[in-house]
Design an enzyme around this catalytic site. Structure first.
Site, PDB file in Angstrom:
ATOM      1  N   ASP A   1       0.830  -1.201   0.000  1.00  0.00           N
ATOM      2  CA  ASP A   1       0.000   0.000   0.000  1.00  0.00           C
ATOM      3  C   ASP A   1       0.861   1.245   0.000  1.00  0.00           C
ATOM      4  OD1 ASP A   1      -2.228  -1.454   0.160  1.00  0.00           O
ATOM      5  OD2 ASP A   1      -2.595  -1.123   2.290  1.00  0.00           O
TER       6      ASP A   1
ATOM      7  N   LYS B   1      -4.042   2.354  -3.071  1.00  0.00           N
ATOM      8  CA  LYS B   1      -5.176   3.154  -3.492  1.00  0.00           C
ATOM      9  C   LYS B   1      -4.916   4.552  -2.966  1.00  0.00           C
ATOM     10  CE  LYS B   1      -7.150  -0.153  -1.707  1.00  0.00           C
ATOM     11  NZ  LYS B   1      -8.001  -1.021  -0.913  1.00  0.00           N
TER      12      LYS B   1
ATOM     13  N   MET C   1      -8.876   7.657   9.311  1.00  0.00           N
ATOM     14  CA  MET C   1      -9.291   8.316   8.075  1.00  0.00           C
ATOM     15  C   MET C   1     -10.118   9.551   8.360  1.00  0.00           C
ATOM     16  SD  MET C   1      -9.975   5.046   5.638  1.00  0.00           S
ATOM     17  CE  MET C   1     -10.522   3.785   6.778  1.00  0.00           C
TER      18      MET C   1
END
Ligand code: SAH
Length: 481
Positions: free
Chosen positions: A245, A267, A386
């Site tokens: 990642d 991503k 997040m």
């Protein structure tokens, strides 16, 4: 020195603690130990009484070496030690003088031991500290199961020879066994299954079929490479292909085997959107894992933090399971734990927090499905993943559901990395603080009484930013989406 000392006489000159240590190691190697000294430490005397070692009393004389294969001079008298070395030289007996490279005819290496497997490291006697350092490095890299593996293979030595009389075929067989599932089974303590897998591998007619790949889902931790687990480091060292990642720090990637294929499947993170970044879909990750595992590769799927905490690790394992690919999971230090530690925020505390919740949410959705009443409870710590955007909504909802506006928060940006920043304040001013300090992803939000402790307990990087910075024109700051 790899020598078979079983039943062979070895002389240790000296009766103190160093002699005791040497005698113990020699007994372990099966040697007949003769200790020569005017006086013995109590533990040595006890061994003499038990008949485990022989004692020759008095000052050193060369006859002590009679019948000995090896000698160790371990007295604190340099003169005596030299005399032992000289007598050994004259009689062709190898002598190690403790802490005296010059006088020794053999040196004792630093050792890494895994069952019957031993690695000896020597710096030629000159820099024992360097050997010790190398030993530590190897200790971290070699799995404990290596001993069991060596035992299994040496037990089966004859059978292997019979099946594969030709050296090349035998070598390929070993390669197959060593990169197959057997080491992993032994690591899990599943000796019987390992034995069965060995039996199957031995009669395997199609070598290609035995060469199955596997996937290790590995948590890379928050960034500081020191927070990677030993197991994580070991699988990184064995990996053929690493799918990582964006959250995985370059320092961790550097620990991978040099010739491993690194594939960035990151991503884009909220806040780091850039048109140049390749946007991988979850499907692409699944495809890559399957493709490489089927080609017989050892694949590491490397994720930031822990793979099972907001990491979609579960979904990836489902896919592997459905396709019959072997997998294992190596946990990592998740952002909440790392950020707490590196910002000086104990996540639970006898007085301030009896529970901890790890949450993530698309906070802008009105219908987020979160139990806000529960989230707003006092004396509990919220670790919000997040959460760089939507902080105003978060603040409003927590306060609306009963959390005090004066509840402390800490926002930790780039936790555990050299660039780490910590912004603290009270819930009421959360969004404004984050905005004025331009907090970027990755950042973790900690809300709760414990967050205030960062001001006193911080130890890593810069002190927390407790003040508002000078105002900046609103339009120059684009909120990360
Ligand atoms: N599996 C990861 C979390 C993935 S979700 C883990 O266990 O940590 C991504 C979020 O994790 C980021 O948006 C951020 O909130 C948090 N995060 C990950 N690494 C971080 C770091 N070094 N510092 C601060 N937050 C981090």
């Amino acid at each position: 020195m790899f020598a078979d000392l079983r039943g062979r006489t070895v002389l240790v000159v000296g009766g103190g603690t160093v002699a005791l240590r040497k005698a113990a190691a020699l007994l372990e190697a099966g040697a007949r130990v003769r200790v020569g000294a005017p006086e013995l430490a109590p533990a040595l005397a006890a061994w003499v009484a038990e008949g485990r070692i022989e004692h020759v009393p008095g000052p050193f004389v060369a006859q002590w070496l009679d019948g000995a294969w090896l000698a160790i001079a371990a007295t604190d008298d340099a003169g005596v030690n030299r005399a032992v070395a000289e007598a050994g030289e004259a009689r062709r007996v190898w002598v190690n003088v403790v802490d005296d490279v010059e006088a020794s005819s053999f040196h004792v290496p630093a050792r890494v031991v895994r069952g019957p497997v031993q690695i000896a490291i020597s710096s030629g006697g000159g820099v024992p500290m360097l050997s010790r350092h190398l030993r530590e490095t190897l200790e971290t890299q070699l799995d404990e199961s290596l001993g069991a593996l060596a035992q299994l293979l040496s037990r089966e030595r004859e059978r292997i020879r019979k099946h594969y009389p030709e050296l090349g075929a035998r070598r390929r067989f070993f390669d197959r066994v060593l990169s197959g599932p057997i080491p992993s089974l032994l690591r899990q303590g599943r000796g019987e299954q390992a034995q069965r897998a060995f039996g199957a591998a031995l009669v395997e007619s199609d070598p290609a079929a035995a060469q199955t790949g596997s996937v290790a889902l590995v948590g890379a931790g928050p960034g500081d490479p020191g927070l990677l687990t030993l197991r994580g480091l070991r699988v990184l060292n064995e990996a053929d292909v690493i799918l990582h990642d964006r959250l995985v720090s370059p320092q961790v990637l550097q620990l991978a085997r040099r010739d491993a294929e690194l594939i960035d499947v990151g991503k884009p993170l909220a806040g780091t959107l850039s048109p140049a970044n390749h946007h991988s879909t979850q499907e692409r990750i699944h495809d890559l894992m399957l493709e490489h595992a089927r080609a017989g590769k050892r694949v590491v799927r490397l994720k930031g933090g822990d793979p099972f905490v907001f990491g979609r690790g579960g979904e990836e394992l489902e896919v592997l399971r459905d396709h019959g690919i072997a997998f294992e999971v190596v946990p990592g230090i998740t952002a909440a734990l790392a950020c707490g530690a590196y910002a000086g925020i104990p996540l639970t505390h006898r007085e301030h927090a009896q529970s901890l919740r790890l949450v993530t949410a698309h906070l802008k959705d009105a219908n987020d499905g979160l139990d806000w009443r529960a989230l707003a409870q006092e004396k509990q710590t919220l670790a919000v993943y997040m959460g760089v955007s939507g902080l105003d909504v978060l603040r409003d909802k927590l306060i609306e559901h009963g959390r005090a506006a004066s509840t402390p928060f800490a926002l930790i940006e780039n936790g555990s990395r050299p660039e780490q920043r910590v912004v603290t304040g009270t819930l009421a001013e959360l969004a404004e603080r984050a905005q004025s300090h331009r907090v970027q992803s990755p950042a973790l939000l900690i809300v709760g009484e414990v967050a205030a402790l960062a001001e006193r307990l911080h130890w890593f990087g810069e002190a927390p930013l407790t003040e508002m910075p000078a105002p900046v024109p609103a339009e120059s700051y684009a909120v990360a989406a």
